[in-house]
Design an enzyme around this catalytic site. Structure first.
Site, PDB file in Angstrom:
ATOM      1  N   ARG A 117      38.128  30.643  46.772  1.00 23.82           N
ATOM      2  CA  ARG A 117      38.389  29.492  46.151  1.00 23.82           C
ATOM      3  C   ARG A 117      38.087  28.198  47.107  1.00 23.82           C
ATOM      4  O   ARG A 117      38.444  28.102  48.038  1.00 23.82           O
ATOM      5  CB  ARG A 117      39.920  29.165  45.748  1.00 23.82           C
ATOM      6  N   THR A 121      38.229  21.865  45.412  1.00 29.64           N
ATOM      7  CA  THR A 121      38.004  21.670  43.674  1.00 29.64           C
ATOM      8  C   THR A 121      38.847  23.059  43.176  1.00 29.64           C
ATOM      9  O   THR A 121      38.924  22.954  41.972  1.00 29.64           O
ATOM     10  CB  THR A 121      36.540  21.990  43.496  1.00 29.64           C
ATOM     11  N   ASP A 213      49.495  32.466  50.081  1.00 29.83           N
ATOM     12  CA  ASP A 213      47.890  33.169  50.219  1.00 29.83           C
ATOM     13  C   ASP A 213      47.957  34.480  50.159  1.00 29.83           C
ATOM     14  O   ASP A 213      48.125  34.980  51.181  1.00 29.83           O
ATOM     15  CB  ASP A 213      47.291  32.515  51.134  1.00 29.83           C
ATOM     16  N   ASP A 216      45.463  36.111  53.180  1.00 31.70           N
ATOM     17  CA  ASP A 216      46.012  35.800  54.222  1.00 31.70           C
ATOM     18  C   ASP A 216      47.348  36.739  54.707  1.00 31.70           C
ATOM     19  O   ASP A 216      47.373  37.286  55.662  1.00 31.70           O
ATOM     20  CB  ASP A 216      46.601  34.178  54.357  1.00 31.70           C
TER      21      ASP A 216
HETATM   22  C1  PRP Z   1      42.773  34.322  45.832  1.00 30.49           C
HETATM   23  C2  PRP Z   1      43.329  35.637  44.943  1.00 30.49           C
HETATM   24  C3  PRP Z   1      42.160  35.169  43.665  1.00 30.49           C
HETATM   25  C4  PRP Z   1      42.287  33.718  43.666  1.00 30.49           C
HETATM   26  C5  PRP Z   1      43.267  33.385  42.522  1.00 30.49           C
HETATM   27  O1  PRP Z   1      41.745  34.625  46.641  1.00 30.49           O
HETATM   28  O2  PRP Z   1      43.194  36.804  45.683  1.00 30.49           O
HETATM   29  O3  PRP Z   1      41.023  35.698  43.962  1.00 30.49           O
HETATM   30  O4  PRP Z   1      42.808  33.037  45.123  1.00 30.49           O
HETATM   31  O5  PRP Z   1      43.081  32.032  42.351  1.00 30.49           O
HETATM   32  P1  PRP Z   1      42.654  31.496  41.026  1.00 30.49           P
HETATM   33  O6  PRP Z   1      43.139  32.345  39.855  1.00 30.49           O
HETATM   34  O7  PRP Z   1      42.885  29.869  41.018  1.00 30.49           O
HETATM   35  O8  PRP Z   1      40.904  31.560  40.912  1.00 30.49           O
HETATM   36  P2  PRP Z   1      41.251  33.483  47.498  1.00 30.49           P
HETATM   37  O9  PRP Z   1      39.971  32.649  46.748  1.00 30.49           O
HETATM   38  O10 PRP Z   1      42.275  32.819  48.373  1.00 30.49           O
HETATM   39  O11 PRP Z   1      40.244  34.457  48.465  1.00 30.49           O
HETATM   40  P3  PRP Z   1      40.815  35.717  49.632  1.00 30.49           P
HETATM   41  O12 PRP Z   1      41.214  36.527  48.434  1.00 30.49           O
HETATM   42  O13 PRP Z   1      39.275  36.221  50.071  1.00 30.49           O
HETATM   43  O14 PRP Z   1      41.602  35.268  50.324  1.00 30.49           O
HETATM   44  N1  URA Z   2      45.734  32.361  45.561  1.00 28.88           N
HETATM   45  C1  URA Z   2      46.745  32.882  46.332  1.00 28.88           C
HETATM   46  O1  URA Z   2      46.347  33.863  47.115  1.00 28.88           O
HETATM   47  N2  URA Z   2      48.094  32.773  45.986  1.00 28.88           N
HETATM   48  C2  URA Z   2      48.186  31.443  45.104  1.00 28.88           C
HETATM   49  O2  URA Z   2      49.488  31.170  44.882  1.00 28.88           O
HETATM   50  C3  URA Z   2      47.201  30.945  44.335  1.00 28.88           C
HETATM   51  C4  URA Z   2      45.626  31.418  44.433  1.00 28.88           C
END
Ligand code: PRP
Ligand code: URA
Length: 222
Positions: A117, A121, A213, A216
């Site tokens: 993400r 944005t 997150d 993380d």
């Molecule tokens: C997190 C999660 C989803 C997304 C959800 O991933 O694992 O993929 O956010 O958010 P959304 O519904 O608003 O799209 P992130 O983008 O943090 O990436 P990561 O798993 O690599 O940390």
């Molecule tokens: N992605 C995450 O990992 N946690 C949230 O709460 C939203 C998006």
């Protein structure tokens, strides 16, 4: 709205959203939410919750009749029909759910969709796409622990529809109304199974109360 998921759930057609209500799931979600839960335990809990909710999410997988010889006799019995399903993980956090699903479906093929993400944005930024052959003929289970704005799930489902998939389902651990609405608007026939339906998104598009997150916490990159 935690603990009141049934009320929120009633806002969505039951064919679309299934929030698995079970004491074991609820207990593990509480541990996942806790800021005191470290990465190793967090990963294990994500896997355990995935197993429990997958049991419900996959209840309608098609079966066919086969013959089997037991030590006692020949009999007819059921097996999963068709070619092997595909599990598609949204990177990074979805990987922890892929591993759990492979224990239930060791024959499954695995696809990976990389996206993160944008911090400003909150839109998904794709960086990787590798799907199994004949994905269009398979039952496809998309996995990602968090359904927040729904942008990542919708982007993943968009690319799978573009690849010809018609038998899609989404499995997430924690969702919120905003994410469900986004998926429902873009892909109204895709069923969503969750372990918990939370209240809302905050101004940084994190789920409240949520668990922070997920990526993380899984990988210790806080
Ligand atoms: C997190 C999660 C989803 C997304 C959800 O991933 O694992 O993929 O956010 O958010 P959304 O519904 O608003 O799209 P992130 O983008 O943090 O990436 P990561 O798993 O690599 O940390
Ligand atoms: N992605 C995450 O990992 N946690 C949230 O709460 C939203 C998006």
């Amino acid at each position: 709205m935690v603990g009141d998921a049934a009320v929120a759930k009633d806002n969505f057609p039951t064919s679309v959203i299934n929030v698995v209500e079970h004491p074991l799931v609820a207990h593990k979600i509480t541990l996942l939410r806790s800021v005191d839960t470290g990465s190793a335990e967090f990963r294990a809990l994500c896997g355990e919750v995935t197993l429990l909710i997958a049991y419900e999410a996959l209840r309608d997988l098609p079966t066919s009749t086969t013959s089997v010889t037991t030590p006692i006799t020949d009999t007819e019995s059921l097996e999963l029909a068709g070619i092997a399903p595909a599990v598609v993980g949204i990177l990074r956090a979805g990987l922890v759910m892929v591993d759990a699903l492979l224990t239930l479906l060791p024959q499954a093929r695995v696809g990976h969709l990389g996206m993160y993400r944008d911090p400003e944005t909150h839109q998904p930024v794709p960086y990787y796409n590798k799907l199994p052959t004949s994905i269009d003929k398979r039952e496809v289970i998309v996995v990602d622990p968090m359904l927040a704005t729904g942008g990542s799930a919708v982007a993943a489902l968009d690319s799978l529809v573009e690849a010809g998939c018609t038998k899609l389902r989404l499995l997430s651990i924690i969702g919120c109304p905003e994410g469900i609405t986004a998926v429902q608007q873009a892909h109204p026939t895709v069923p969503i199974t969750l372990a918990a339906l939370d209240d809302h998104l905050n101004d940084r598009a994190y789920i409240v109360p949520g668990l922070g997150d997920a990526g993380d916490r899984i990988y210790g990159t806080l």
